[in-house]
Design a protein around this motif. Structure first.
Motif, PDB file in Angstrom:
ATOM      1  N   ASP A 106       0.699  -1.252  -0.101  1.00  0.00           N
ATOM      2  CA  ASP A 106       0.015   0.044  -0.001  1.00  0.00           C
ATOM      3  C   ASP A 106       0.930   1.298  -0.098  1.00  0.00           C
ATOM      4  OD1 ASP A 106       0.481   0.807   2.600  1.00  0.00           O
ATOM      5  OD2 ASP A 106      -0.835  -0.579   3.501  1.00  0.00           O
ATOM      6  N   GLU A 107       0.243   2.298  -0.475  1.00  0.00           N
ATOM      7  CA  GLU A 107       0.967   3.662  -0.522  1.00  0.00           C
ATOM      8  C   GLU A 107       1.576   4.184   0.689  1.00  0.00           C
ATOM      9  OE1 GLU A 107       2.546   5.759  -3.296  1.00  0.00           O
ATOM     10  OE2 GLU A 107       1.089   4.308  -3.840  1.00  0.00           O
ATOM     11  N   ALA A 108       0.673   3.882   1.846  1.00  0.00           N
ATOM     12  CA  ALA A 108       0.948   4.530   3.198  1.00  0.00           C
ATOM     13  C   ALA A 108       2.463   3.753   3.500  1.00  0.00           C
ATOM     14  CB  ALA A 108      -0.058   4.238   4.191  1.00  0.00           C
ATOM     15  N   LEU A 109       2.526   2.386   3.313  1.00  0.00           N
ATOM     16  CA  LEU A 109       3.504   1.652   3.764  1.00  0.00           C
ATOM     17  C   LEU A 109       5.020   2.340   2.745  1.00  0.00           C
ATOM     18  CD1 LEU A 109       5.443  -0.003   5.484  1.00  0.00           C
ATOM     19  CD2 LEU A 109       4.646  -2.063   3.516  1.00  0.00           C
ATOM     20  N   PHE A 110       4.713   2.368   1.605  1.00  0.00           N
ATOM     21  CA  PHE A 110       5.686   3.003   0.777  1.00  0.00           C
ATOM     22  C   PHE A 110       6.235   4.475   0.972  1.00  0.00           C
ATOM     23  CE2 PHE A 110       7.111   5.270  -2.968  1.00  0.00           C
ATOM     24  CZ  PHE A 110       8.237   4.624  -3.514  1.00  0.00           C
ATOM     25  N   ASN A 111       5.282   5.080   1.457  1.00  0.00           N
ATOM     26  CA  ASN A 111       5.502   6.579   1.696  1.00  0.00           C
ATOM     27  C   ASN A 111       6.470   6.445   3.046  1.00  0.00           C
ATOM     28  OD1 ASN A 111       4.643   7.822  -0.641  1.00  0.00           O
ATOM     29  ND2 ASN A 111       2.532   7.856   0.634  1.00  0.00           N
TER      30      ASN A 111
END
Length: 152
Positions: A106-111
């Protein structure tokens, strides 16, 4: 061991070792560090239930100065205060990549991960995760013995 996969495919295993050596060289020279790699390798091996690799990486981690407390608590890293924020992000990234089927990243983990690692660092961390997952699959598939490994 069911068979010696090193002698069965020397060129294939050399390619795996070359990738592993790249990851370790990058860790020594860059932002990963051997301590972080030892935690990631051990956690991924725990998830994959690779006894051979858990034995190897916990021994290597101890030799490199890792504490018993942190190694014992690794499977419950979220519930303990023993790991830095950077280590927690790397462990979350490692778990997400190891359990990627049907989940994605997910984008939150990537960020969150990008806050702690450069593009090169994140790529090298991901290569390390890919490498240990591949080694786990070889060791599990060919029933590599656990317990005989001795750190260099």
């Amino acid at each position: 061991m069911r068979m010696n996969y090193f002698s069965a495919s020397p060129a294939g295993l050399k390619a795996m070792l070359d990738l592993q050596n790249h990851v370790h060289k990058t860790a020594e020279d860059g932002e990963l560090g051997d301590g972080l790699l030892a935690l990631v390798y051990t956690r991924v091996s725990q998830i994959n239930r690779c006894a051979h690799c858990i034995d190897m990486h916990t021994k290597d981690a101890r030799k490199a100065g890792e504490t018993e407390q942190r190694l014992y608590a690794l499977s419950a890293w979220r519930e303990t205060p023993f790991y830095t924020e950077r280590e927690r992000i790397a462990l979350a990234w490692a778990e997400a990549h190891t359990l990627i089927a049907g989940r994605g990243i997910d984008e939150a983990l990537f960020n969150a991960t990008r806050e702690h690692f450069s593009e090169k660092g994140l790529t090298d961390l991901t290569l390390a995760i890919c490498t240990i997952n591949a080694w786990n699959r070889l060791a599990i598939g060919f029933a590599a013995d656990a317990g005989n490994y001795q750190p260099a």
